[in-house]
Design an enzyme around this catalytic site. Structure first.
Site, PDB file in Angstrom:
ATOM      1  N   CYS A 136      37.374 -79.815  53.987  1.00 23.46           N
ATOM      2  CA  CYS A 136      36.163 -80.597  53.735  1.00 23.46           C
ATOM      3  C   CYS A 136      36.737 -82.076  53.490  1.00 23.46           C
ATOM      4  CB  CYS A 136      35.011 -80.178  52.676  1.00 23.46           C
ATOM      5  SG  CYS A 136      33.608 -81.252  52.815  1.00 23.46           S
ATOM      6  N   CYS A 137      37.640 -82.123  52.444  1.00 19.72           N
ATOM      7  CA  CYS A 137      38.141 -83.362  51.984  1.00 19.72           C
ATOM      8  C   CYS A 137      39.218 -83.932  53.092  1.00 19.72           C
ATOM      9  CB  CYS A 137      39.166 -83.232  50.746  1.00 19.72           C
ATOM     10  SG  CYS A 137      38.200 -83.039  49.181  1.00 19.72           S
ATOM     11  N   CYS A 219      31.788 -86.820  45.635  1.00 19.27           N
ATOM     12  CA  CYS A 219      30.620 -86.430  46.481  1.00 19.27           C
ATOM     13  C   CYS A 219      29.624 -85.567  45.469  1.00 19.27           C
ATOM     14  CB  CYS A 219      31.086 -85.451  47.475  1.00 19.27           C
ATOM     15  SG  CYS A 219      32.181 -86.163  48.755  1.00 19.27           S
ATOM     16  N   CYS A 222      30.007 -81.845  44.773  1.00 20.90           N
ATOM     17  CA  CYS A 222      31.484 -81.304  44.056  1.00 20.90           C
ATOM     18  C   CYS A 222      31.560 -81.930  42.815  1.00 20.90           C
ATOM     19  CB  CYS A 222      32.625 -81.762  44.827  1.00 20.90           C
ATOM     20  SG  CYS A 222      32.421 -81.453  46.670  1.00 20.90           S
ATOM     21  N   CYS A 245      41.533 -84.570  45.623  1.00 18.57           N
ATOM     22  CA  CYS A 245      41.110 -84.705  46.888  1.00 18.57           C
ATOM     23  C   CYS A 245      42.170 -84.879  48.017  1.00 18.57           C
ATOM     24  CB  CYS A 245      39.912 -85.671  47.128  1.00 18.57           C
ATOM     25  SG  CYS A 245      40.879 -87.368  46.911  1.00 18.57           S
TER      26      CYS A 245
END
Length: 258
Positions: A136-137, A219, A222, A245
């Site tokens: 995702c990062c 985010c 998170c 990240c």
């Protein structure tokens, strides 16, 4: 609001420092003070310099304010950008707009991932941030930043040495081999007290989440508030082994946090 760097321009990278001169320049700039470092960077890199601001911490606001002041004094402009993952707190986005109103002439860009949130869900399924957070990062932070920095030779960040053990040896200037830029940290030697004093003296507004128990703001899915006594990064990816990240990679290693 400006939309992009010079149309179609790819950084020639001709203003990159020579590898062998970086340590001595970094040592010399230790004595220049944060605003002196920024002035040097503007004069050295010109339009090849860009500042990243997350609109999460106070350091970014200090650097942004200093950069604007130095641009006014030198007559040299630099680009400022932020990464919008599509998962930011609404409070962060609203705060970002208030800050930008304070600097109406800023050359500023919101850098977004290639995939929309909806496209990511269709491709990888829901809650990728939870099941495969590194991916995702990569998709929502690292790739967009890599794309943006491809147009620049120098990247300015708000890293401080006393934030984490991993940051304790942060130089003022170094080469980031992953993003292929010279990386500049004008606040490397600052303390939290130094940051707080600048914020107060210059009347800077901070992200309202910082007064609600959040200390490192990323985010929304998170990030959680941090309890008293916890590390300031404890609220990021809580409950998992992930602590970085990946934006601050040095020589292929995730060594400094975002």
């Amino acid at each position: 609001m400006s939309k992009s760097p010079a149309a179609g321009r790819q950084a020639i990278k001709s203003v990159l420092l020579e590898e062998e001169e970086i340590p001595s320049i970094s040592r010399r700039l230790e004595e220049a003070g944060a605003e002196g470092v920024i002035r040097w960077a503007l004069e050295r890199y010109g339009e090849e310099l860009t500042l990243s601001v997350s609109f999460g911490g106070a350091e970014g606001m200090v650097l942004l304010d200093m950069l604007v002041r130095q641009m006014e004094r030198t007559g040299i402009d630099a680009w400022v950008y932020t990464l919008d993952t599509g998962f930011l707190f609404e409070a962060t986005v609203e705060y970002r707009e208030r800050v930008l109103a304070r600097y109406p002439n800023l050359k500023f860009k919101v850098v977004e991932p290639r995939l929309t949130v909806e496209e990511q869900v269709r491709k990888y399924g829901p809650e990728l941030w939870s099941c495969v957070p590194d991916l995702c990062c990569q998709a929502r932070k690292i790739e967009p930043q890599q794309r943006w920095l491809g147009d620049f030779s120098a990247w300015m960040t708000g890293i401080r040495r006393d934030q984490t053990a991993a940051r304790s040896d942060t130089p003022v200037v170094e080469r980031d081999e992953f993003f292929r830029v010279d990386k500049i940290a004008p606040l490397a030697g600052w303390s939290k007290g130094d940051v707080d004093r600048y914020v107060e003296e210059h009347g800077l507004e901070l992200n309202p989440l910082l007064s609600q128990g959040y200390r490192s703001i990323g985010c929304e899915p998170c990030t959680r508030p941090v309890a008293e006594g916890e590390d300031y990064r404890a609220g990021r990816w809580s409950g998992s082994d992930k602590v970085e990240c990946g934006l601050h990679i040095v020589n292929g290693k995730v060594g400094r946090t975002s």
